[in-house]
Scaffold this motif. Structure first.
Motif, short mmCIF file in Angstrom:
data_model
loop_
_atom_site.label_atom_id
_atom_site.label_comp_id
_atom_site.label_asym_id
_atom_site.label_seq_id
_atom_site.Cartn_x
_atom_site.Cartn_y
_atom_site.Cartn_z
N ALA A 79 0.82 -1.53 -0.27
CA ALA A 79 0.02 -0.05 -0.22
C ALA A 79 0.92 1.57 0.45
O ALA A 79 0.17 2.67 0.07
N ILE A 80 2.46 1.21 0.28
CA ILE A 80 2.93 2.58 0.33
C ILE A 80 2.98 3.24 -1.15
O ILE A 80 3.81 2.47 -2.13
N ALA A 81 2.78 4.37 -1.23
CA ALA A 81 2.75 5.01 -2.00
C ALA A 81 3.46 6.08 -2.19
O ALA A 81 4.16 6.59 -1.35
N PRO A 82 4.12 6.90 -3.12
CA PRO A 82 4.66 8.08 -2.66
C PRO A 82 4.35 8.90 -2.42
O PRO A 82 4.88 9.91 -1.49
N GLU A 83 2.97 8.92 -1.78
CA GLU A 83 2.58 10.27 -1.47
C GLU A 83 2.43 9.78 0.21
O GLU A 83 2.34 10.81 0.85
N THR A 84 2.91 8.57 0.84
CA THR A 84 2.73 8.66 2.25
C THR A 84 3.78 9.06 2.80
O THR A 84 5.05 8.70 2.62
N VAL A 85 3.49 8.90 4.13
CA VAL A 85 4.18 9.87 4.73
C VAL A 85 4.20 9.38 6.40
O VAL A 85 5.47 9.61 7.11
N ALA A 86 2.85 8.19 6.61
CA ALA A 86 2.99 8.37 7.83
C ALA A 86 2.31 7.06 8.44
O ALA A 86 1.22 6.71 7.42
N ILE A 87 2.38 6.65 9.19
CA ILE A 87 1.71 4.98 9.70
C ILE A 87 0.84 5.20 11.05
O ILE A 87 2.22 5.53 12.22
N ILE A 88 -0.16 4.97 11.34
CA ILE A 88 -0.53 5.90 12.89
C ILE A 88 -1.51 4.15 13.04
O ILE A 88 -2.10 3.86 12.39
N LEU A 89 -0.83 3.86 14.24
CA LEU A 89 -1.33 2.67 14.23
C LEU A 89 -1.43 2.42 16.51
O LEU A 89 -0.95 3.17 17.30
N GLU A 90 -2.81 1.77 17.09
CA GLU A 90 -2.62 1.43 18.38
C GLU A 90 -1.75 -0.01 18.75
O GLU A 90 -2.37 -0.90 17.42
N PRO A 91 -1.05 0.65 19.40
CA PRO A 91 -0.13 -1.20 19.51
C PRO A 91 -1.62 -2.66 19.87
O PRO A 91 -0.96 -3.53 19.40
N ILE A 92 -2.18 -2.12 20.85
CA ILE A 92 -3.36 -2.66 21.08
C ILE A 92 -4.47 -2.23 20.45
O ILE A 92 -5.31 -0.83 21.58
N GLN A 93 -5.81 -3.08 19.57
CA GLN A 93 -7.00 -1.91 19.51
C GLN A 93 -7.42 -2.07 20.47
O GLN A 93 -8.33 -3.47 20.35
N GLY A 94 -8.36 -0.78 21.42
CA GLY A 94 -8.50 -1.14 22.27
C GLY A 94 -10.45 -1.22 21.72
O GLY A 94 -11.21 -1.89 22.34
N GLU A 95 -10.85 -0.03 21.23
CA GLU A 95 -12.09 0.08 20.82
C GLU A 95 -12.87 -1.13 19.02
O GLU A 95 -14.35 -2.05 18.91
N GLY A 96 -11.66 -1.60 18.79
CA GLY A 96 -12.25 -2.19 17.55
C GLY A 96 -11.97 -3.94 18.48
O GLY A 96 -12.07 -4.19 16.88
N GLY A 97 -11.80 -3.97 19.58
CA GLY A 97 -11.85 -5.62 19.61
C GLY A 97 -11.10 -6.14 20.85
O GLY A 97 -10.62 -7.20 20.97
N VAL A 98 -10.21 -5.17 21.05
CA VAL A 98 -9.05 -5.27 21.80
C VAL A 98 -7.86 -6.69 20.73
O VAL A 98 -7.74 -7.25 21.04
N ASN A 99 -7.61 -6.10 20.12
CA ASN A 99 -7.07 -6.83 19.36
C ASN A 99 -5.37 -6.53 19.62
O ASN A 99 -4.94 -5.05 19.42
N VAL A 100 -4.72 -7.52 19.03
CA VAL A 100 -3.60 -7.09 19.38
C VAL A 100 -1.54 -7.61 18.98
O VAL A 100 -2.35 -8.22 18.00
N ALA A 101 -1.31 -6.40 18.49
CA ALA A 101 -0.41 -6.14 17.27
C ALA A 101 0.78 -7.29 17.40
O ALA A 101 1.21 -7.47 18.98
N THR A 102 1.19 -8.19 16.45
CA THR A 102 2.22 -8.95 16.77
C THR A 102 3.25 -8.54 16.51
O THR A 102 3.55 -7.20 16.55
N PRO A 103 4.41 -8.87 17.53
CA PRO A 103 5.63 -8.25 18.07
C PRO A 103 6.30 -8.81 15.80
O PRO A 103 6.89 -7.33 15.72
N GLU A 104 6.42 -9.18 15.32
CA GLU A 104 6.50 -9.37 13.85
C GLU A 104 6.13 -8.04 12.96
O GLU A 104 6.75 -7.45 12.45
N PHE A 105 4.95 -8.34 13.36
CA PHE A 105 4.44 -6.79 12.69
C PHE A 105 4.85 -5.36 12.90
O PHE A 105 5.19 -4.35 12.42
N LEU A 106 4.91 -4.50 14.51
CA LEU A 106 5.26 -4.06 14.58
C LEU A 106 6.40 -3.80 14.04
O LEU A 106 6.94 -2.45 13.89
N ARG A 107 7.29 -5.36 14.16
CA ARG A 107 9.03 -4.69 13.89
C ARG A 107 8.51 -4.15 11.66
O ARG A 107 9.75 -3.56 11.67
N GLY A 108 7.79 -5.06 11.49
CA GLY A 108 7.53 -5.20 10.16
C GLY A 108 7.52 -4.18 10.03
O GLY A 108 7.32 -3.06 8.89
#
Length: 420
Positions: free
Chosen positions: A174-203
Motif C-alpha cells: 500500500a505504500i505510495a509516493p504520497e505516503t508520509v506516516a503510519i499510525i496504529l494502536e499497539p492494542i486496538q481497544g474499541e475495535g475488539g482488543v486486538n493485539v499487534a504481533t511483535p513481527e508486525f510492529l517490527r515490520g
C-alpha cells in the motif's frame, strides 16, 4: 425532556458517587467498576492523592495560558520523556486523545512538506488499520478504520487509507509516493482488543525506515501502565523507536488531559544542514504551528503528575501484570462455551464471545446485551465491538475485587447460554 444531545447510547444507569473500584447510583445501589470511565480512572474513583493534588493546585493557580511558562508542564514533560518514553523528544499537552492524535497527524503533514516527494509535492497520506479508533474529530474519524463512525460526515478530510491489521504484506503493497506516516494502536481497544504481533510492529518500523515514513503510535487507551509497561508498545516490541506517540485517558486519572510526543531524531535527506530548516523532527512543530487554550494547564498537569507518580511509587505495574495472569488463569479454568478466547495485555482484557451460543434479543449486539445484563448483577464492563467484552479495572484493583467481578461475568454468561 432532556436538553442534552443524544450522541450517546447510554445504559439505563445514573451514577452519583465513586470510591476506589466502586460506584453508586442515585438509588444507592453499588457496582464494581471494571469500565473505569473507559480506561480513564487509573487509580480508581476519587483517590486521595489525586483529590489532594487537584485541591492544592486549584487553590494556587487553576489556569494559565500558553503565552507564559508553566512549571508543571515542564515537570510533567520531563517525567514522561525521561521515565516513560526513555527516548529524546518533546511533548505537547492537549485535553483529549482526539486532540493528541490530531497533533500527530498535523506533525506528519508538516514532515511531508519538509521532506516531500521526488517531484517536490508534499507527502500527506497517513496509513492506518481496520478496526482502529483514533478519535471523533474529522481527522480522527478519517484515520479510524471503522465505517460506522464516518456515516453522515462526508466529505471527510482526504489522505487516509485503512489496511488489514497485522498484515505486513498488505501494508508493504500500500505504500505510495504520497505516503508520509503510519499510525496504529499497539492494542486496538474499541475495535475488539486486538493485539499487534511483535513481527508486525517490527515490520512496520522497518518499512518506516525504508520509505522515510513516520511511525506514530496511538497509546490513548493503552498507555501509562494499563498494559503492563508505561509504554504499551514495549510489551510487544521493546526495541521499537517511534517518531510520535499520543496519550490521554489514564494519564489524568479522571481529570481531562492528553499529550503527544515527537522524537528529537535528526531529520533525513540533509535537511539538518540547511539553515532555513529545523534540525530535528520535534522542531518542525515550532511557534504558530499548533496551539490550545486549555491544554497543559497547571491544574491538569498537577493532576497527571500525581497519578503518574502514584503508579510508580506504589509499583502498580507489578499489580497489573499479576492481575492479568490471575484473570487469564481463572477464565481458562471455566472452559466456558461462550468464551472463545482472552485477548489483550495487562488490564486491557477482551473476552471473545461465541455469539452463536448466546441468547441475545433481536436487534441488539451481543456484547452490549451482555454489558447490560452485567449491570443488573452489579458489574460495569464495557463492550468492544459486537462480540467482545472488555475488562478495564483500575491499575490498583485487588485480587478479591477481580474474583468478585469474574464470578459475576461467569454467572451472567451461563445465564445467557442457549441450550445445547
Amino acid at each position: 425532556m432532556s436538553h442534552i444531545l443524544s450522541t450517546y447510547g447510554r445504559f439505563p444507569l445514573t451514577l452519583v458517587k465513586g470510591e476506589g473500584t466502586r460506584v453508586w447510583d442515585e438509588a444507592g445501589n453499588s457496582y464494581l467498576d471494571f469500565c473505569s470511565g473507559i480506561a480513564v480512572c487509573a487509580l480508581g474513583h476519587s483517590p486521595k492523592v489525586l483529590v489532594d493534588a487537584i485541591s492544592q493546585q486549584a487553590a494556587t493557580l487553576i489556569h494559565c495560558c500558553n503565552l507564559y511558562h508553566i512549571p508543571q508542564q515542564e515537570e510533567l514533560a520531563t517525567l514522561i520523556v525521561e521515565k516513560h518514553v526513555k527516548l529524546p523528544g518533546k511533548v505537547f499537552f492537549a485535553n483529549s486523545g482526539a486532540e493528541s492524535n490530531d497533533g500527530l497527524i498535523k506533525s506528519a503533514r508538516r514532515y511531508g512538506h519538509a521532506n516531500p516527494q521526488a517531484d517536490g509535492s508534499p507527502r500527506y497520506e497517513v496509513l492506518s488499520f481496520k478496526q482502529s479508533f483514533h478519535g471523533r474529530t474529522l481527522a480522527g474519524i478519517s484515520a479510524t478504520g471503522q465505517d460506522k463512525v464516518k456515516e453522515g460526515f462526508n466529505p471527510l478530510p482526504t489522505g487516509f487509507r485503512h489496511l488489514p491489521f497485522n498484515d505486513l504484506d498488505a501494508l508493504t503493497a500500500a505504500i505510495a509516493p504520497e505516503t508520509v506516516a503510519i499510525i496504529l494502536e499497539p492494542i486496538q481497544g474499541e475495535g475488539g482488543v486486538n493485539v499487534a504481533t511483535p513481527e508486525f510492529l517490527r515490520g512496520v518500523a522497518a518499512l518506516c525506515k525504508k520509505h522515510d515514513l513516520l511511525l506514530l503510535l496511538d497509546e490513548v487507551q493503552v498507555g501509562f501502565g494499563r498494559c503492563g509497561d508505561p509504554m504499551a508498545w514495549r510489551e510487544i516490541a521493546p526495541e521499537l523507536e517511534p517518531d510520535g506517540i499520543s496519550w490521554a485517558k489514564g494519564m489524568g486519572g479522571g481529570f481531562p488531559i492528553g499529550a503527544f510526543w515527537l522524537s528529537d531524531r535528526p531529520l533525513d535527506r540533509g535537511l539538518q544542514s540547511a539553515p532555513e530548516n529545523p534540525a530535528t523532527l520535534s522542531s518542525l512543530m515550532g511557534p504558530g504551528s499548533h496551539g490550545t487554550t486549555y491544554g497543559g494547564s497547571p491544574l491538569a498537569c498537577a493532576a497527571s503528575l500525581a497519578v503518574l507518580k502514584e503508579i510508580a511509587d506504589k509499583k502498580l505495574i507489578e499489580n497489573v501484570r499479576a492481575q492479568e495472569a490471575h484473570i487469564r488463569e481463572t477464565i481458562a479454568l471455566w472452559n466456558h462455551p461462550l468464551v472463545t478466547e482472552v485477548r489483550g495485555k495487562g488490564l486491557l482484557i477482551g473476552i471473545g464471545l461465541d455469539t452463536e451460543k448466546m441468547s441475545t434479543p433481536e436487534g441488539k449486539l451481543p456484547s452490549i446485551h451482555l454489558s447490560a445484563e452485567l449491570i443488573k448483577s452489579g458489574l460495569l464492563a464495557p463492550p468492544a465491538g459486537p462480540a467482545t467484552l472488555r475488562l478495564l479495572p483500575p491499575l490498583n484493583v485487588t485480587t478479591e475485587e477481580v474474583d468478585q467481578a469474574l464470578k459475576i461475568v461467569h454467572s451472567t454468561l451461563t445465564s445467557l447460554q442457549t441450550s445445547p
